[in-house]
Design an enzyme around this catalytic site. Structure first.
Site, mmCIF file in Angstrom:
data_model
loop_
_atom_site.group_PDB
_atom_site.id
_atom_site.type_symbol
_atom_site.label_atom_id
_atom_site.label_comp_id
_atom_site.label_asym_id
_atom_site.label_seq_id
_atom_site.Cartn_x
_atom_site.Cartn_y
_atom_site.Cartn_z
ATOM 1 N N ARG A 101 9.658 86.747 -62.500
ATOM 2 C CA ARG A 101 9.429 85.858 -62.599
ATOM 3 C C ARG A 101 10.499 85.199 -63.059
ATOM 4 O O ARG A 101 10.814 84.181 -62.566
ATOM 5 C CB ARG A 101 8.628 86.033 -64.424
ATOM 6 C CG ARG A 101 8.063 84.283 -63.953
ATOM 7 C CD ARG A 101 8.523 83.322 -64.287
ATOM 8 N NE ARG A 101 9.096 83.769 -65.802
ATOM 9 C CZ ARG A 101 10.349 83.959 -66.593
ATOM 10 N NH1 ARG A 101 11.222 82.919 -65.956
ATOM 11 N NH2 ARG A 101 10.719 84.241 -67.289
ATOM 12 N N GLY A 141 24.232 78.970 -61.148
ATOM 13 C CA GLY A 141 26.116 79.082 -61.791
ATOM 14 C C GLY A 141 25.761 77.810 -62.987
ATOM 15 O O GLY A 141 26.892 77.001 -62.503
ATOM 16 N N ALA A 253 12.796 74.703 -65.088
ATOM 17 C CA ALA A 253 12.951 76.506 -65.522
ATOM 18 C C ALA A 253 11.713 76.831 -66.877
ATOM 19 O O ALA A 253 11.281 77.343 -66.793
ATOM 20 C CB ALA A 253 14.044 77.007 -64.798
ATOM 21 N N GLU A 374 17.702 80.090 -71.297
ATOM 22 C CA GLU A 374 17.301 78.321 -70.906
ATOM 23 C C GLU A 374 16.947 77.675 -72.235
ATOM 24 O O GLU A 374 16.737 77.153 -72.439
ATOM 25 C CB GLU A 374 16.553 78.343 -69.912
ATOM 26 C CG GLU A 374 16.752 78.954 -68.519
ATOM 27 C CD GLU A 374 16.072 78.856 -67.002
ATOM 28 O OE1 GLU A 374 15.339 78.351 -67.710
ATOM 29 O OE2 GLU A 374 15.883 80.073 -66.270
ATOM 30 N N PHE A 394 23.891 69.236 -83.897
ATOM 31 C CA PHE A 394 24.651 69.392 -82.639
ATOM 32 C C PHE A 394 26.092 69.596 -83.315
ATOM 33 O O PHE A 394 27.153 70.033 -82.473
ATOM 34 C CB PHE A 394 24.134 69.174 -81.587
ATOM 35 C CG PHE A 394 23.235 69.607 -81.015
ATOM 36 C CD1 PHE A 394 23.265 71.090 -80.296
ATOM 37 C CD2 PHE A 394 21.947 69.567 -81.054
ATOM 38 C CE1 PHE A 394 22.116 71.144 -79.933
ATOM 39 C CE2 PHE A 394 21.025 69.623 -81.048
ATOM 40 C CZ PHE A 394 20.755 70.913 -79.940
#
Length: 395
Positions: A101, A141, A253, A374, A394
């Site tokens: 996948r 990349g 993705a 990801e 964050f």
């Protein structure tokens, strides 16, 4: 079926989720399932054990012939499939192996998606048809050795030299790296972060494979080394500057992962279900014991809730209403639950659960990578935390 007659209960589709799929959806699903059964499942345990996939370029061309590469994109030889159909393809391929996948996802949802969305017409014409057919494999990349979850800290740099660009830096954990014909590489420039379309035969480019990994072993994983790679001025993706570019690719993705992780979970669950029906202890199948049935019931709940969540998010994507926070919701939940399903399945299989004769441990180790890449658990938790509270944790 006459009015008032209930359909029979299907242990492999207990919620009747197939009713949500139209004939075209089912045709895509069945095609991908049959291809995986014929071309992957007979060999994947051996590939995993050896840590290599012989004939990976041939597999890519076969996926291209099925319309699976860049299948959610339109034009340039791409299939223009719906988000649901793309998700079903991810589910069926990951039910075979996460590495297969990943081959499709990195090709279509990262490399091709970046060129399709942000590239020039010349870049699209040059690369997308050959990538859609599987003639050319792509890689993406972004991640660096010292900057994984913080892409803003990347050190790879592109400087202008006359009309050319010169790229220097390193990328890490790159799927398809050493078999790719083209790499989409993100780098710092004086103008901000830009994407570059890099032919892998360019002088100064190399992609050594990463060895000694115990996850995604049926997948090519590489480092990208860019040693003053000189590119023409038209190698840059013209339609985006900044992190919005790579992060939008990752969002696409991640959507595939929401579906794909449920494929790995389904494979593990069905292995445990079949085993529980056949394996006897104390004079009867272990599926007849209460503790085993409780495990199977809990796994079925999480598996089919996860598929239903994936389907819901697919409909939102189809309507142009899918937010990044909702993708984080799906990725965080489904991968985490898929790992738990694999671990519980392993307990039902007992000692056999660690054998490559069964897919459970292979899926469990693969999902440890899927959990991290990801977007780690922590990153998606903070995305949701910010959305829920309005406070950015964050920083």
């Amino acid at each position: 079926m006459s009015a008032g007659t209930l359909p029979s209960f299907d242990p492999r589709d207990p919620l009747g989720l197939d009713d949500l799929l139209d004939p075209e959806d089912l045709a895509v699903r069945d095609t991908m399932r049959q291809w995986a059964a014929d071309r992957v499942l007979p060999h994947v345990a051996d590939w995993f054990e050896r840590g290599e996939v012989p004939g990976i370029r041939e597999l890519a061309r076969e996926l291209g012939s099925l319309g699976a590469l860049g299948m959610s994109l339109t034009g340039y030889g791409c299939a223009g499939a719906s988000p649901i159909q793309y998700g079903l393809a991810c589910l069926e391929l990951e039910a075979a192996d996460s590495g297969i996948r990943s081959l499709m996802s990195v090709q279509g949802s990262l490399s091709m998606y970046a060129i399709h969305r942000f590239g020039s017409e010349e870049q699209k014409q040059q690369w997308l048809p050959r990538m859609a057919s599987g003639e050319v494999i792509g890689c993406f990349g972004l991640t660096e050795p010292d900057h994984g979850s913080d892409p803003a800290g990347m050190r790879t740099y592109a400087k202008r030299d006359g009309s050319d660009w010169v790229l220097t830096g390193r990328k890490m954990w790159i799927t398809n790296g050493s078999v790719a014909g083209v790499a989409v590489v993100w780098a710092r420039t004086d103008e901000g972060i830009r994407g570059f379309v890099v032919p892998t035969d360019a002088p100064g480019f190399s992609a050594p494979d990463i060895k000694h990994k115990w996850s995604l072993r049926a997948s090519v994983t590489s480092e990208l080394v860019l040693d003053e790679v000189r590119l023409p001025s038209d190698a840059v993706l013209p339609e985006v500057t900044g992190l919005r570019g790579p992060l939008s690719c990752l969002g696409h993705a991640r959507y595939g992962i929401i579906w794909g992780s449920m494929g790995a979970a389904r494979s593990a669950f069905e292995s445990a279900l079949d085993y529980a029906r056949e394996r006897e202890q104390f004079g009867r199948p272990i599926g007849g014991f209460q503790l085993t049935q409780a495990k199977l019931a809990d796994m079925a709940l999480e598996l089919h809730k996860g598929i239903l969540l994936a389907h819901h998010l697919g409909r939102r994507m189809e309507a142009g209403r899918l937010r990044p926070e909702q993708v984080s919701f799906g990725k965080l939940n489904n991968v985490r639950e898929a790992i738990e399903i694999c671990r519980t399945s392993r307990t039902i299989l007992g000692a056999n659960g660690i054998s490559l004769e069964y897919p459970v441990m292979r899926h469990a180790t693969n999902l440890e990578s899927v959990l991290t890449y990801e977007g780690t658990v922590e990153m998606h938790q903070l995305v949701l935390g910010k959305a829920l509270t309005g406070i950015d944790a964050f920083r």
